[in-house]
Motif scaffolding. Structure first.
Motif, PDB file in Angstrom:
ATOM      1  N   ILE A  40       0.830  -1.198   0.000  1.00 38.06           N
ATOM      2  CA  ILE A  40       0.000   0.000   0.000  1.00 38.06           C
ATOM      3  C   ILE A  40       0.868   1.254   0.000  1.00 38.06           C
ATOM      4  CG2 ILE A  40      -1.622   1.309   1.435  1.00 38.06           C
ATOM      5  CD1 ILE A  40      -2.812  -1.555   2.120  1.00 38.06           C
ATOM      6  N   GLY A  41       1.923   1.255   0.789  1.00 35.44           N
ATOM      7  CA  GLY A  41       2.822   2.398   0.825  1.00 35.44           C
ATOM      8  C   GLY A  41       3.503   2.655  -0.507  1.00 35.44           C
ATOM      9  N   GLN A  44       1.035   4.149  -2.932  1.00 37.24           N
ATOM     10  CA  GLN A  44       0.824   5.563  -2.624  1.00 37.24           C
ATOM     11  C   GLN A  44       1.953   6.408  -3.201  1.00 37.24           C
ATOM     12  OE1 GLN A  44      -0.068   4.665   1.775  1.00 37.24           O
ATOM     13  NE2 GLN A  44      -0.872   6.717   1.430  1.00 37.24           N
ATOM     14  N   GLU A  45       3.184   5.956  -3.013  1.00 37.33           N
ATOM     15  CA  GLU A  45       4.339   6.698  -3.522  1.00 37.33           C
ATOM     16  C   GLU A  45       4.344   6.746  -5.046  1.00 37.33           C
ATOM     17  OE1 GLU A  45       7.949   4.865  -2.173  1.00 37.33           O
ATOM     18  OE2 GLU A  45       7.332   4.949  -0.074  1.00 37.33           O
ATOM     19  N   TYR A  47       2.004   6.039  -7.359  1.00 33.50           N
ATOM     20  CA  TYR A  47       0.849   6.542  -8.093  1.00 33.50           C
ATOM     21  C   TYR A  47       0.249   7.821  -7.513  1.00 33.50           C
ATOM     22  CZ  TYR A  47       0.879   2.346 -10.914  1.00 33.50           C
ATOM     23  OH  TYR A  47       1.243   1.358 -11.791  1.00 33.50           O
ATOM     24  N   ILE A  49      -1.588   8.251  -4.810  1.00 32.81           N
ATOM     25  CA  ILE A  49      -2.977   8.065  -4.399  1.00 32.81           C
ATOM     26  C   ILE A  49      -3.056   8.000  -2.880  1.00 32.81           C
ATOM     27  CG2 ILE A  49      -3.700   6.941  -6.540  1.00 32.81           C
ATOM     28  CD1 ILE A  49      -3.366   4.228  -5.187  1.00 32.81           C
ATOM     29  N   ALA A  50      -4.260   8.191  -2.369  1.00 35.50           N
ATOM     30  CA  ALA A  50      -4.489   8.150  -0.930  1.00 35.50           C
ATOM     31  C   ALA A  50      -4.423   6.711  -0.423  1.00 35.50           C
ATOM     32  CB  ALA A  50      -5.855   8.744  -0.607  1.00 35.50           C
ATOM     33  N   LYS A  51      -4.183   6.584   0.863  1.00 30.57           N
ATOM     34  CA  LYS A  51      -4.053   5.260   1.468  1.00 30.57           C
ATOM     35  C   LYS A  51      -5.313   4.426   1.263  1.00 30.57           C
ATOM     36  CE  LYS A  51      -2.941   2.843   5.726  1.00 30.57           C
ATOM     37  NZ  LYS A  51      -2.547   2.962   7.124  1.00 30.57           N
ATOM     38  N   ASP A  52      -6.492   5.028   1.454  1.00 27.55           N
ATOM     39  CA  ASP A  52      -7.724   4.255   1.304  1.00 27.55           C
ATOM     40  C   ASP A  52      -7.918   3.765  -0.126  1.00 27.55           C
ATOM     41  OD1 ASP A  52      -8.249   6.945   0.591  1.00 27.55           O
ATOM     42  OD2 ASP A  52     -10.390   6.713   0.995  1.00 27.55           O
ATOM     43  N   GLU A  53      -7.509   4.545  -1.101  1.00 22.95           N
ATOM     44  CA  GLU A  53      -7.600   4.114  -2.500  1.00 22.95           C
ATOM     45  C   GLU A  53      -6.621   2.974  -2.776  1.00 22.95           C
ATOM     46  OE1 GLU A  53      -8.601   3.517  -6.388  1.00 22.95           O
ATOM     47  OE2 GLU A  53      -9.718   4.588  -4.855  1.00 22.95           O
ATOM     48  N   ALA A  54      -5.416   3.083  -2.258  1.00 20.82           N
ATOM     49  CA  ALA A  54      -4.418   2.016  -2.435  1.00 20.82           C
ATOM     50  C   ALA A  54      -4.911   0.723  -1.793  1.00 20.82           C
ATOM     51  CB  ALA A  54      -3.079   2.445  -1.846  1.00 20.82           C
ATOM     52  N   GLU A  55      -5.486   0.825  -0.599  1.00 18.51           N
ATOM     53  CA  GLU A  55      -6.020  -0.357   0.075  1.00 18.51           C
ATOM     54  C   GLU A  55      -7.125  -0.999  -0.746  1.00 18.51           C
ATOM     55  OE1 GLU A  55      -7.162   1.370   3.819  1.00 18.51           O
ATOM     56  OE2 GLU A  55      -5.314   0.665   4.784  1.00 18.51           O
TER      57      GLU A  55
END
Length: 65
Positions: A40-41, A44-45, A47, A49-55
């Motif tokens: 997820i991290g 985020q880096e 792309y 994107i926000a954490k919730d979107e990555a999750e």
């Protein structure tokens, strides 16, 4: 599929992950080591994107396998 299975078979899943997230490098995938939080991290880096979107993306992708 649970994360223990994914982590245990990470080398098999790296290719599938790279197909879905083409901007991930081999170094990114090695660094993730099958760990959900690391994945997820990195998303985020890479792309922006926000954490919730990555999750959401990670959980959706791996639930289909």
């Amino acid at each position: 599929m649970n994360w223990e299975q994914i982590k245990g078979n990470w080398n098999q899943f790296k290719g599938e992950a790279k197909k879905n997230w083409a901007d991930l490098t081999d170094d990114d995938l090695d660094r993730i080591e099958g760990e959900r939080d690391k994945f997820i991290g990195v998303l985020q880096e890479r792309y922006g994107i926000a954490k919730d979107e990555a999750e959401k993306q990670v959980d959706s992708f791996f639930s289909k396998l």
